[in-house]
Design an enzyme around this catalytic site. Structure first.
Site, mmCIF file in Angstrom:
data_model
loop_
_atom_site.group_PDB
_atom_site.id
_atom_site.type_symbol
_atom_site.label_atom_id
_atom_site.label_comp_id
_atom_site.label_asym_id
_atom_site.label_seq_id
_atom_site.Cartn_x
_atom_site.Cartn_y
_atom_site.Cartn_z
ATOM 1 N N PHE A 102 32.129 62.071 4.751
ATOM 2 C CA PHE A 102 31.489 61.030 4.029
ATOM 3 C C PHE A 102 30.566 61.838 3.149
ATOM 4 O O PHE A 102 29.538 62.363 3.719
ATOM 5 C CB PHE A 102 30.937 59.841 4.603
ATOM 6 C CG PHE A 102 30.233 58.940 4.066
ATOM 7 C CD1 PHE A 102 30.415 58.517 2.685
ATOM 8 C CD2 PHE A 102 29.353 58.028 4.709
ATOM 9 C CE1 PHE A 102 29.679 57.516 1.986
ATOM 10 C CE2 PHE A 102 28.648 57.068 4.296
ATOM 11 C CZ PHE A 102 28.914 56.826 2.704
ATOM 12 N N CYS A 103 30.399 61.655 1.589
ATOM 13 C CA CYS A 103 29.372 62.194 0.977
ATOM 14 C C CYS A 103 29.147 63.823 1.202
ATOM 15 O O CYS A 103 30.313 64.397 1.223
ATOM 16 C CB CYS A 103 28.266 61.630 1.286
ATOM 17 S SG CYS A 103 26.522 62.080 0.064
ATOM 18 N N VAL A 104 27.874 64.337 1.655
ATOM 19 C CA VAL A 104 27.876 65.662 1.887
ATOM 20 C C VAL A 104 28.486 65.983 3.120
ATOM 21 O O VAL A 104 29.353 67.236 2.979
ATOM 22 C CB VAL A 104 26.338 66.027 2.100
ATOM 23 C CG1 VAL A 104 26.299 67.367 2.523
ATOM 24 C CG2 VAL A 104 25.644 65.814 0.889
ATOM 25 N N LEU B 79 35.135 60.330 1.300
ATOM 26 C CA LEU B 79 34.651 59.280 0.809
ATOM 27 C C LEU B 79 33.352 59.519 0.017
ATOM 28 O O LEU B 79 32.577 60.315 0.464
ATOM 29 C CB LEU B 79 34.129 58.233 2.073
ATOM 30 C CG LEU B 79 35.122 57.727 3.025
ATOM 31 C CD1 LEU B 79 34.671 56.635 3.946
ATOM 32 C CD2 LEU B 79 36.268 57.181 2.381
#
Length: 574
Positions: free
Chosen positions: A303-305, A331
């Site tokens: 998720f993200c980073v 994501l």
């Protein structure tokens, strides 16, 4: 046209976000209407030199016409139509001076933004100018000052001064914390009413704890699911409360879920690098999950980073001849940093060099700095809204789990952050096969051998959905049919945390991922509700056969350390 130094001008403009005296001649709507005049000041003059004379003349003429009409309406007691939600309360419409105060502010704001949009400058410089101007406009709203906010004045009178006293008290408390309170933080406790999914910490090193969650079904999919959240926030955005927990949902679908809980760095981690996060973080987590589950293949999630980290780790492993992922879920993740949205205004050679000189070899990036940056991206919602309610009106912010998480920031090791900033945001090398060496291996995202589920949020201001979609061109380049892209409604967080039971929002699907982003969306089909069931189907397809759920967490080599959510997540940056 004037020859100018874009970076010097931008730096000067940003410094004036603090000293905004030059705007008070025209932006502060507490001045009588008959004293209103064309915007002036050194900054406005400098901006004017960067605009074609014909365009400047047209904008000035349009401004004067609207100003004249506003004055004419005022002279005949015709109230302006205020469509901005900051001025929706009846108090703004029941008092003529406050109504015209808001209208004059909006007029001047529109004019200034029109000037910023008309500037003749390189795209990145123009974006920075627009951002700086928007920040000033937001800060100078009459809603942000007691003397020009009729709602706050009414509350002051009704409460006989109590609202102001409470507001000052709340402001002083926030000054002690170093941030604005966005929720009632006393209403939440990590492990008590957020991050409550039952589980056990089965491994830890200085970088992370690994949580194995308790199964909710008698049988589970053979292949476990490893979730890697962003290291710039706490993991429990994926496990807020049972009704909106991604972790809880995945466990209910019959998956053995492991999750990385990143450490909140202190001085002992001031020399940690990006290589460490890949080798001793994501790759180590993969290895432990494989050993505990006795499975060579796992389902990987980022998720993200966290998505950038797990993708880099899988690429490093591919270079070493290993392919541990049965599938990869990303994501709101950036792999191609060509489009980074408004965050781009904070990244240029000068700013990156400054960070490298101060914390590039050793040091910490304080969590509050990151939090302030992200709040600035949506200043009206995440800053000024709370200045008005908390301080001017003396209202206590209501409890909200997502905003509690948002305030629970984390530090980052300086060397890791600087490497990430330069090689991704500034130089965009991650997408270039072989351009980066991480943990001794060449990075080539195209070598990750796994079907991919890529998700973007349509209103995401941190990872524009088109940038998330760009990952489908980097992953499985020779077999793009193995990639699936899904677009959800709302923003970076709210779009992700959208459980099916809520029956909220919608999402878009299109099986053709070889198209460019706009063509993909043009051919996409909208569906009501949550996208989570679509993801569940993807995981089921790659989860392997159903087997008996593990009787206890860990293994002889990885015994239980403590109950979830563990110690690391409870360490606060402030």
């Amino acid at each position: 046209m004037k020859t100018f130094d874009p970076q010097a001008m931008y730096s000067d403009w940003m410094s004036q976000l603090v000293n905004q005296k030059i705007w008070q001649d025209w932006m502060l709507p507490s001045s009588p209407l008959n004293q209103m005049q064309m915007p002036s000041g050194d900054m406005l003059k400098e901006l004017g030199t960067l605009i074609e004379p014909a365009t400047m003349t047209r904008l000035q003429s349009e401004y004067m016409q609207e100003l004249g009409q506003l004055w004419q309406d005022f002279s005949v007691s015709k109230l302006p139509d205020l469509k901005d939600r900051r001025f929706a309360a009846p108090d703004w419409h029941n008092h003529a001076m406050h109504s015209y105060s808001a209208a004059s502010y909006l007029l001047n704001a529109r004019f200034l933004m029109a000037l910023a949009e008309a500037v003749q400058a390189p795209a990145k410089t123009k974006q920075k100018i627009g951002f700086a101007v928007q920040q000033m406009i937001d800060a100078m709203s009459p809603a942000n000052f007691l003397v020009t906010n009729p709602e706050a004045q009414s509350k002051l009178i009704e409460s006989k001064g109590e609202s102001l006293a409470k507001g000052i008290s709340q402001m002083l408390a926030d000054m002690q914390k170093g941030r604005i309170s966005q929720t009632d933080e006393s209403a939440f406790e990590v492990g008590k009413n957020v991050a409550t999914s039952a589980g056990t910490v089965v491994f830890e090193n200085k970088l992370f704890q690994l949580i194995q969650y308790q199964p909710a079904t008698k049988t589970v999919h053979q292949r476990p699911l490893l979730m890697v959240p962003p290291c710039i926030n706490k993991f429990y955005i994926l496990d807020l409360q049972p009704e909106n927990s991604v972790v809880h949902y995945a466990v209910e679908q019959g998956h053995t879920v492991f999750l990385v809980s990143w450490a909140n760095p202190d001085e002992s981690m001031a020399d940690v690098t990006w290589d460490d996060y890949i080798e001793d973080g994501a790759i180590k987590a993969i290895s432990v999950v494989q050993e505990i589950s006795k499975q060579d293949k796992i389902n990987a999630f980022g998720f993200c980073v966290g998505g950038t980290i797990i993708s880099t780790a899988l690429s490093v492993l591919a270079d070493r001849g290993e392919d541990p992922a049965a599938s990869l879920t990303l994501l709101t993740t950036l792999l191609d940093f060509s489009q980074t949205g408004v965050l781009d205004v904070f990244v240029d050679e000068m700013q990156v060099k400054m960070r490298e000189q101060t914390i590039g070899q050793r040091g910490l990036l304080p969590g509050r700095d990151l939090a302030s940056t992200f709040s600035a991206l949506r200043a009206n919602d995440l800053v000024w809204n709370y200045v008005q309610s908390n301080y001017l009106k003396g209202e206590a912010p209501p409890p909200f789990d997502l905003l509690y998480w948002n305030a629970d920031s984390t530090n980052l090791p300086g060397p890791m952050f600087c490497w990430y900033l330069r090689n991704t945001y500034l130089e965009n090398k991650l997408k270039q096969a072989g351009a980066l060496t991480v943990a001794g291996s060449k990075v080539d995202l195209g070598k990750i051998d796994a079907p991919c589920f890529v998700y973007g949020s349509r209103e995401d201001h941190i990872v524009p959905w088109q940038a998330a979609y760009a990952s489908t061109s980097l992953l499985n380049p020779r077999h793009k049919s193995r990639n699936r892209f899904l677009l959800g409604a709302s923003g970076h967080i709210a779009g992700v945390v959208n459980p099916p039971a809520k029956k909220k929002r919608s999402y878009w699907t299109n099986t053709q991922t070889g198209l460019d982003a706009d063509k993909w969306f043009a051919g996409a089909t909208e569906h009501p509700g949550s996208w989570w069931p679509e993801w569940a189907d993807f995981l089921k397809e790659h989860g392997g056969k159903m087997v008996k759920a593990p009787a206890k967490p860990g293994s002889p080599d990885f015994p239980a350390i403590e109950v979830a959510p563990g110690r690391y997540v409870k360490v606060r940056a402030d």
